[in-house]
Motif scaffolding. Structure first.
Motif: not given
Length: 72
Positions: A22-42
């Motif tokens: 989660n901490a690493y993901s916060d530092r990445c260039n992954v769009d926040a909306r995509l990240r949240r969508l991935i979290e919902v799907l998981v």
């Protein structure tokens, strides 16, 4: 409904790894909306209603709709 698993007690190393990811993901260039969508799907795959609700709320907070959406 079955008993809730206390994952922090069951496997603290897994929780540590998850928090690190989660901490690493916060530092990445992954769009926040995509990240949240991935979290919902998981969360849906895992079947955790608490996580589904939490991550869905987080995802919806990132969506800005300027005019009402119409179904046609």
């Amino acid at each position: 409904m079955g008993a809730r698993i206390e994952y922090r007690e069951t496997n603290p190393q897994a929780v540590k790894a998850l928090l690190g990811l989660n901490a690493y993901s916060d530092r990445c260039n992954v769009d926040a909306r995509l990240r949240r969508l991935i979290e919902v799907l998981v969360s849906r795959i895992n079947g955790c209603s608490y996580c589904i609700a939490t991550h869905t709320e987080q995802a919806l907070s990132l969506i800005h709709i300027s005019e009402p959406t119409r179904l046609q």
